[in-house]
Design an enzyme around this catalytic site. Structure first.
Site, PDB file in Angstrom:
ATOM      1  N   HIS A  16      -4.365  10.631  -8.104  1.00 20.12           N
ATOM      2  CA  HIS A  16      -3.962   9.259  -8.403  1.00 20.12           C
ATOM      3  C   HIS A  16      -2.618   9.142  -9.102  1.00 20.12           C
ATOM      4  CE1 HIS A  16      -8.208   8.606  -7.435  1.00 20.12           C
ATOM      5  NE2 HIS A  16      -7.827   7.384  -7.127  1.00 20.12           N
ATOM      6  N   ALA A  65       8.847  21.717   2.830  1.00 19.21           N
ATOM      7  CA  ALA A  65       7.582  22.445   2.979  1.00 19.21           C
ATOM      8  C   ALA A  65       7.610  23.337   4.216  1.00 19.21           C
ATOM      9  CB  ALA A  65       6.417  21.461   3.078  1.00 19.21           C
ATOM     10  N   GLN A  69      -0.060   9.615  -7.680  1.00 19.98           N
ATOM     11  CA  GLN A  69       0.774   9.033  -6.627  1.00 19.98           C
ATOM     12  C   GLN A  69       0.783   7.510  -6.676  1.00 19.98           C
ATOM     13  OE1 GLN A  69      -0.106  11.371  -2.723  1.00 19.98           O
ATOM     14  NE2 GLN A  69      -1.706  11.945  -4.177  1.00 19.98           N
ATOM     15  N   ARG A  70      -0.208   6.924  -7.330  1.00 17.44           N
ATOM     16  CA  ARG A  70      -0.323   5.468  -7.377  1.00 17.44           C
ATOM     17  C   ARG A  70       0.360   4.850  -8.596  1.00 17.44           C
ATOM     18  NH1 ARG A  70      -3.533   3.491  -3.594  1.00 17.44           N
ATOM     19  NH2 ARG A  70      -5.065   4.829  -2.569  1.00 17.44           N
ATOM     20  N   ARG A 102      -5.670   9.291   3.999  1.00 19.87           N
ATOM     21  CA  ARG A 102      -6.907   9.620   4.717  1.00 19.87           C
ATOM     22  C   ARG A 102      -6.782   9.324   6.207  1.00 19.87           C
ATOM     23  NH1 ARG A 102      -9.866   7.509   1.465  1.00 19.87           N
ATOM     24  NH2 ARG A 102     -10.716   9.324   0.406  1.00 19.87           N
ATOM     25  N   ARG A 110       3.883  32.726  -4.847  1.00 21.26           N
ATOM     26  CA  ARG A 110       2.607  32.157  -4.439  1.00 21.26           C
ATOM     27  C   ARG A 110       2.732  31.216  -3.244  1.00 21.26           C
ATOM     28  NH1 ARG A 110       0.372  30.920 -10.567  1.00 21.26           N
ATOM     29  NH2 ARG A 110      -0.616  32.953 -10.897  1.00 21.26           N
ATOM     30  N   THR A 114       0.854  -1.187   0.000  1.00 18.27           N
ATOM     31  CA  THR A 114       0.000   0.000   0.000  1.00 18.27           C
ATOM     32  C   THR A 114       0.889   1.235   0.000  1.00 18.27           C
ATOM     33  OG1 THR A 114      -1.557   1.345   1.292  1.00 18.27           O
ATOM     34  CG2 THR A 114      -0.186  -0.184   2.522  1.00 18.27           C
ATOM     35  N   ILE A 115       0.483   2.274  -0.714  1.00 16.07           N
ATOM     36  CA  ILE A 115       1.307   3.482  -0.735  1.00 16.07           C
ATOM     37  C   ILE A 115       1.188   4.262   0.569  1.00 16.07           C
ATOM     38  CG2 ILE A 115       1.062   3.664  -3.237  1.00 16.07           C
ATOM     39  CD1 ILE A 115      -0.699   6.189  -2.684  1.00 16.07           C
ATOM     40  N   ASP A 116       0.136   3.997   1.363  1.00 14.77           N
ATOM     41  CA  ASP A 116      -0.085   4.764   2.593  1.00 14.77           C
ATOM     42  C   ASP A 116       0.845   4.368   3.735  1.00 14.77           C
ATOM     43  OD1 ASP A 116      -2.119   6.329   1.511  1.00 14.77           O
ATOM     44  OD2 ASP A 116      -3.650   4.837   1.971  1.00 14.77           O
TER      45      ASP A 116
END
Length: 217
Positions: free
Chosen positions: A147, A80, A149-150, A65, A56, A19-21
């Site tokens: 998506h 960041a 990212q997937r 999530r 910007r 899973t990427i998460d």
């Protein structure tokens, strides 16, 4: 599903986390996570070029999530100015104060990385609107990576990890073990019972949160 299959048909089963998460208990890295992370950092680097050239503030939403591994690590890696994740409720007032400090320090552009499950209760567009209303001197933009990212070619780390996990899973089955998930911990392959892997929770690295807080001062 694998646990039910094993219990109903008594066929030896071994699980491999993908899973990427990176939110599965029993492993520090899941297959696909490193690839997604590098995809996100590459995208933020490109967004940074636009942010600097046009003065910007960009809000970049990444997947996550229920887990902020991608947002936290990509935020640190891409430099960041702030990172918002599901595990920590930093509050929108703190975000405003952080961006005020950034502007006063002479920065003409900023990047805020937000996991889609951020605890503020607002989505990335609502957060951007809130900041724009309270800090009108910022030219605010939103980028939802979605998506992308997937997809993409796997990183070397993910390819090696998948190979190691596959070999260890087969060797474990041949050794008579079953109903377990392969994981990586301290650079070593380990096994966790399916029940623990399913019910357990992958914890965010608290030290990375500390590092992120220091770097955003």
């Amino acid at each position: 599903g694998a646990m039910i299959f094993q219990s109903e048909y008594n066929i030896p089963v071994m699980g491999i986390p993908g899973t990427i998460d990176n939110d599965i208990y029993g492993t520090t890295h899941t297959i696909g996570y490193d690839t997604a992370l590098n995809t996100v950092i590459g995208a933020i680097d490109k967004i940074r070029d636009t942010a600097i050239s046009h003065n910007r503030l960009f809000f970049v939403e990444v997947m996550g999530r229920d887990a902020g591994h991608i947002a936290l690590n990509a935020g640190i890696g891409a430099g960041a100015e702030e990172v918002l994740i599901p595990e920590e409720n930093m509050g929108l007032e703190r975000l405003l104060e952080s961006l005020k400090r950034s502007e006063k320090s002479g920065k003409s552009s900023s990047i805020v990385v937000i996991a889609e499950g951020d605890k503020s209760g607002k989505n990335v567009f609502e957060i951007a609107e809130y900041v724009e209303k309270n800090l009108p001197y910022y030219d605010v933009r939103v980028s939802v990576l979605g998506h992308m990212q997937r997809g993409g070619s796997p990183t070397c780390f993910d390819r090696v990890l998948a190979s190691r996990m596959g070999v260890f899973a087969v060797e474990s089955l041949l050794a008579g073990k079953s109903n377990m998930m392969v994981g990586l911990k301290n650079e070593e392959m380990i096994l966790s019972p399916f029940e623990k892997a399913i019910k357990g929770k992958s914890e965010i690295n608290k030290d990375l949160i500390r590092v992120s807080d220091i770097l955003t001062i």
